[in-house]
Design an enzyme around this catalytic site. Sequence first.
Site, short mmCIF file in Angstrom:
data_model
loop_
_atom_site.label_atom_id
_atom_site.label_comp_id
_atom_site.label_asym_id
_atom_site.label_seq_id
_atom_site.Cartn_x
_atom_site.Cartn_y
_atom_site.Cartn_z
N LYS A 110 -2.53 1.82 -10.06
CA LYS A 110 -1.40 0.91 -10.41
C LYS A 110 -1.14 0.43 -11.51
O LYS A 110 -0.08 0.55 -12.09
CB LYS A 110 -1.74 -0.48 -9.88
CG LYS A 110 -1.49 -0.43 -8.04
CD LYS A 110 -1.08 -1.59 -7.26
CE LYS A 110 -0.83 -1.42 -5.93
NZ LYS A 110 -1.61 -1.95 -5.04
N LYS A 189 0.34 11.51 -0.14
CA LYS A 189 0.15 10.54 0.85
C LYS A 189 1.23 9.62 1.29
O LYS A 189 1.83 9.31 0.27
CB LYS A 189 -1.30 9.85 0.26
CG LYS A 189 -1.76 8.66 1.28
CD LYS A 189 -2.80 7.79 0.46
CE LYS A 189 -2.12 6.68 -0.04
NZ LYS A 189 -2.88 5.36 -0.22
N LYS A 192 3.84 3.11 0.89
CA LYS A 192 4.69 2.23 0.44
C LYS A 192 5.16 2.23 -1.06
O LYS A 192 6.38 2.50 -1.29
CB LYS A 192 4.54 0.95 0.94
CG LYS A 192 4.64 0.33 2.27
CD LYS A 192 4.12 -0.87 2.75
CE LYS A 192 3.22 -0.72 3.88
NZ LYS A 192 2.09 -1.68 3.92
#
Length: 321
Positions: A110, A189, A192
């Site tokens: 992230k 993968k 979202k």
Amino acid sequence: MRVLSGIQPTGRFHWGNYFGAIKQYIELQYENDGFYFIADLHALTTVREPTVLRANVRDAALDLLALGLDPTRATLFVQSHVPEVSELYWILMTGAPLGLLERCVAFKDKEARGIKADAGLFTYPVLMAADILAYDSQCVPVGEDQNQHIEVCRDLARSFNAHYGETFVMPSARILKETAKVPGTDGQKMSKSYGNVLALFEDAKELRKKIMRISTDSRPMEEAKDPETDHLYQLYSLFATDEQRLEVRDMYLRGGFGYGEIKKRLADVADNFLEPLRKKRQELASNPETVDRALASGARRARTVASDVLARVQKACGIKP
Ligand code: TYM
């Protein structure tokens, strides 16, 4: 055996969530003591709109029930309805080495994508450890991406036990090889945050359109292709019977077919599987009290277990007589 897992209400569940995790919850609920929760506290690290979060939690409960989670067999609840977990989180934080959290890939990923990290995101694995340890969980069914977090949980439990004496039950991850990392429409993968998901309860026509847009390579039709490295084949295998899968596998090995044909077959098998679930979900949605009742009784049961564990922990570390 005590089985526990959690899922974030950050949007509609996708095929990766189902085949990697939810399907295991359902299969394991018959022979085990299953605890499954909607991780709304974790979702606060990304969903900061109260109406959206509330709606997401509701959708998550409906999805789980429609997919086959049975609240008379397993304990279904919302993470924040068990405040004992938050106290346990703090206690575990006091023994969590910074280096251990810095190494967590979910956080590093992230950060690398420019998402500004706050303390919640950074200490996310510690809350996850509290979730797991609060219920004396033995088995944690998840997809591959959660493995490292479960290792962190084991590390924290081990060092707490070493310092204060045997207090926590040691949990293990349960990851199924074939569905550990379900690919998305682009072959990475399914996630979202990568924008490559196929949602479970998507409108049937929309879903078909998305399936037809799954990326494929540009090799000529005549050429034989290796099914094992192809994400379209992997997605088809999730829904297909053995017979259907072997037939398509044969087509790959022989060559002379177009990917459009496989996509159509995928849309058909997925639709066959999902149509009855859509109906069940609609029925459940028109009975909101059933969902409320299931979540309320789940939270009561979960609190009973978590408060016993917390009392044991408090005693071990000297914060309650
Ligand atoms: P979350 O909400 O991101 O995902 C829920 C579950 O779905 C699995 N999953 C996948 N499996 C295979 N292939 C994929 N492409 C794929 N995408 C998602 C995840 O591995 C997960 O099992 N931190 C957790 C929620 C959580 C939790 C816990 C889990 C909070 N506390 C305690 C277990 C135990 C999460 O964000 O999952």
